[in-house]
Design a protein around this motif. Sequence first.
Motif, PDB file in Angstrom:
ATOM      1  N   ASP B 271       0.797  -1.008  -0.061  1.00 56.29           N
ATOM      2  CA  ASP B 271       0.080   0.096  -0.020  1.00 56.29           C
ATOM      3  C   ASP B 271       0.901   1.291   0.050  1.00 56.29           C
ATOM      4  N   THR B 272       2.102   1.370   0.837  1.00 62.61           N
ATOM      5  CA  THR B 272       2.895   2.355   0.774  1.00 62.61           C
ATOM      6  C   THR B 272       3.607   2.702  -0.601  1.00 62.61           C
ATOM      7  N   VAL B 273       3.894   1.491  -1.204  1.00 63.13           N
ATOM      8  CA  VAL B 273       4.627   1.803  -2.532  1.00 63.13           C
ATOM      9  C   VAL B 273       3.570   2.198  -3.582  1.00 63.13           C
ATOM     10  N   SER B 274       2.315   1.759  -3.525  1.00 61.79           N
ATOM     11  CA  SER B 274       1.215   2.344  -4.371  1.00 61.79           C
ATOM     12  C   SER B 274       0.910   3.620  -4.059  1.00 61.79           C
ATOM     13  N   TYR B 275       0.679   4.018  -2.755  1.00 66.81           N
ATOM     14  CA  TYR B 275       0.146   5.626  -2.835  1.00 66.81           C
ATOM     15  C   TYR B 275       1.307   6.438  -2.924  1.00 66.81           C
ATOM     16  N   MET B 276       2.629   6.032  -2.773  1.00 67.39           N
ATOM     17  CA  MET B 276       3.656   6.901  -2.808  1.00 67.39           C
ATOM     18  C   MET B 276       4.240   7.112  -4.157  1.00 67.39           C
ATOM     19  N   LEU B 277       3.847   6.276  -4.842  1.00 72.77           N
ATOM     20  CA  LEU B 277       4.633   6.073  -6.255  1.00 72.77           C
ATOM     21  C   LEU B 277       3.938   5.636  -7.240  1.00 72.77           C
ATOM     22  N   VAL B 278       3.390   4.375  -7.437  1.00 78.29           N
ATOM     23  CA  VAL B 278       2.899   3.643  -8.661  1.00 78.29           C
ATOM     24  C   VAL B 278       1.363   4.028  -8.910  1.00 78.29           C
ATOM     25  N   ALA B 279       0.689   4.066  -7.949  1.00 80.72           N
ATOM     26  CA  ALA B 279      -0.750   4.246  -8.246  1.00 80.72           C
ATOM     27  C   ALA B 279      -0.935   5.925  -8.816  1.00 80.72           C
ATOM     28  N   PRO B 280      -0.428   6.834  -8.219  1.00 82.79           N
ATOM     29  CA  PRO B 280      -0.509   8.133  -8.611  1.00 82.79           C
ATOM     30  C   PRO B 280      -0.442   8.236 -10.183  1.00 82.79           C
ATOM     31  N   VAL B 281       0.800   7.671 -10.531  1.00 78.16           N
ATOM     32  CA  VAL B 281       1.371   7.726 -11.821  1.00 78.16           C
ATOM     33  C   VAL B 281       0.320   6.882 -12.807  1.00 78.16           C
TER      34      VAL B 281
END
Lengths: 389, 389
Positions: B271-281
């Motif tokens: 979830d952290t990797v997702s919200y900080m980097l990959v999901a917004p992109v």
Amino acid sequence: MNYDYLIYLAIILLGTKLLGMLTRKAHMPQVVGALLAGLLLGPACLGVIHDTSFLSQVSEIGVIVLMFMAGLETDIQELKRSGKASFIIALLGVAVPLLGGYAAAILCGVGSSELSASVFLQRIFIGVILTATSVSISVETLKEMGKVSSKAGTAILGAALIDDILGIIALTMITSMADSSTNILLVLLKIVGFFLFAVVAGIVFEKIFGAWIRRYPLPNRRFVIISFVFCLTMAYCAEEFFGVADITGAYVAGLVTSLSPKRDVIYHEFDTVSYMLVAPVFFASIGLKVVLDSMSSSILVFTAVLLVVAVVTKVIGCGLGAKLCRYSNRESIQIGVGMISRGEVALIVANKGASLGLISDGLYAPIVVIVVFTTIVTPILLKMAFKKN
Amino acid sequence: MNYDYLIYLAIILLGTKLLGMLTRKAHMPQVVGALLAGLLLGPACLGVIHDTSFLSQVSEIGVIVLMFMAGLETDIQELKRSGKASFIIALLGVAVPLLGGYAAAILCGVGSSELSASVFLQRIFIGVILTATSVSISVETLKEMGKVSSKAGTAILGAALIDDILGIIALTMITSMADSSTNILLVLLKIVGFFLFAVVAGIVFEKIFGAWIRRYPLPNRRFVIISFVFCLTMAYCAEEFFGVADITGAYVAGLVTSLSPKRDVIYHEFDTVSYMLVAPVFFASIGLKVVLDSMSSSILVFTAVLLVVAVVTKVIGCGLGAKLCRYSNRESIQIGVGMISRGEVALIVANKGASLGLISDGLYAPIVVIVVFTTIVTPILLKMAFKKN
């Protein structure tokens, strides 16, 4: 669409983790394992993975995140307290390796006219790489021996903090010159300009960000995102408008953010992104860049010379600094030995130099050797220095 | 080296977060804000950011991570318990929108001979996009009203789980055909082959991974890394060896990992990797792909038709399913309304279709409109459906 990058990423994550666990078992930091994984997977050994533009961009984000975290970890209050002694130890601990590296480069005839930067800058850059200290392995060893809060222990911690900052300044000077080697005055002006910009941006950011955080006391994702945006923006502005290395920008952003009351939360979230994705790619990509074909006998000799210089100059530099500050002979040696190990910062600096034409690809191998060797040797020597009771 | 990707990343993170906060204030999910940020920054409005290969690769990792997390969230025990009723609701809730989307595509003459896939597949794919349900907004609304554990509430949760799986199967069938449109038997064989492979890989992974976790009970980074490696490998193998969508592989990997005792830790770190980097992109990149030039009047008509079809077919499909399972009329409507909203899954499916030549770029706009509209309308209708006491 080509999906190879997915499996490359999987192999890198698996390889760095497995070898990292092995080196951890051998009481070495996981960075050593991650480096070896890159070496093993890359063209130097198996040739499974090649450096792609995707990997190099992710690894650049990795460097930026690592440097931001280095800044974030800096305890500015501690820095004020540890004060003059730490400063003198760090100053000599940076100056002596800088000159030593430069001398070794001259001695071995390092420096190629094929690179864009002048031979003088290439040689002095070898010195810059040697300035970096990574005390995490020393801290672990000191903890194990229960000596973290000894007189030598606190001196090592304080000096390491300042060492980072002095190293960043040396790096900024040299890389800026490589970028626009024409006018030294302009280069200095740009560096001063960047630090002025950084101070203003830092104060503005700290004011707005701090006020916002005080209004919403809950730990919250938005703070983490905003600090990441700040970090990326500072890195970009450093490169784009001031010709200063992007990692300098990221480090300064980390320093500013370290003043925030949310520092621990932010650090924790960056740490997750770092260990899960961007840091393994960075460490492996350094290993990937090592080409053994270019390990000519002259490079082997240079590696050996540089190894000796790396160890001796740190011990002499920091030890002398400690002696000047009235530490005992024993403590001075302990302090010097505790500062030997180079770690990720040396790799980050070398990586930056390569992208600016300051070192040739052939020099990756010696630098990796130095990082691995100094990391292995530091805890052994440190235990010896303390055991002589 | 070009550092533009750093500032692109900063702008995307800032834009998606700020607009996400705005939509959150308006009681809409942050996904809507993130989509709007992409729309605003991209060629459709300001034109600040263009889709680069770096952004598209990071966004692909974003999709993989999101689908892995969707699989990880699936409670297989809950699935067994909710059983037959949920299955029937989900089945009709997938079948009716699938046919409805196909009919709407025929009616509006959607489908271009310029794309690689046949017009029949392009039209049926519109239906596949409409099958996806995202109940997170319904769950939040139900929570607010204290109705999560009502009879309709549990039915919605159970059906949504199965809806995901049925949607993945529909997606897998259609995308596999688009890849090798020659031999339908071979396509089916490959799909069966993939699911056999997934079962074997899943069991082997679960056994080894599970045994390892039981030996080392502490929460630990290595488990997170290993599950990420598993996720990437399954995604790669699905695409490379079976012609099945990579997101199917990631989803299956998530399902397998959901059985692990470390599930919550793993979910949190992803979830952290997702919200900080990959999901917004990823969300921004969908908005970036919307081109308003291609919003001809025929596309506008199609958007309107598809909107009505998207809402009506879900309500009818799920409501009919509920009615068949002897829910009251009121409960059947509540269940149907609760399943209206399409979210990230519809975007993920559309994205996949575009990369396979199943939908043209011009269709991004209608799909974004549907996701945004159904997300806005669902809580309003749901409150009405419950308030009629």
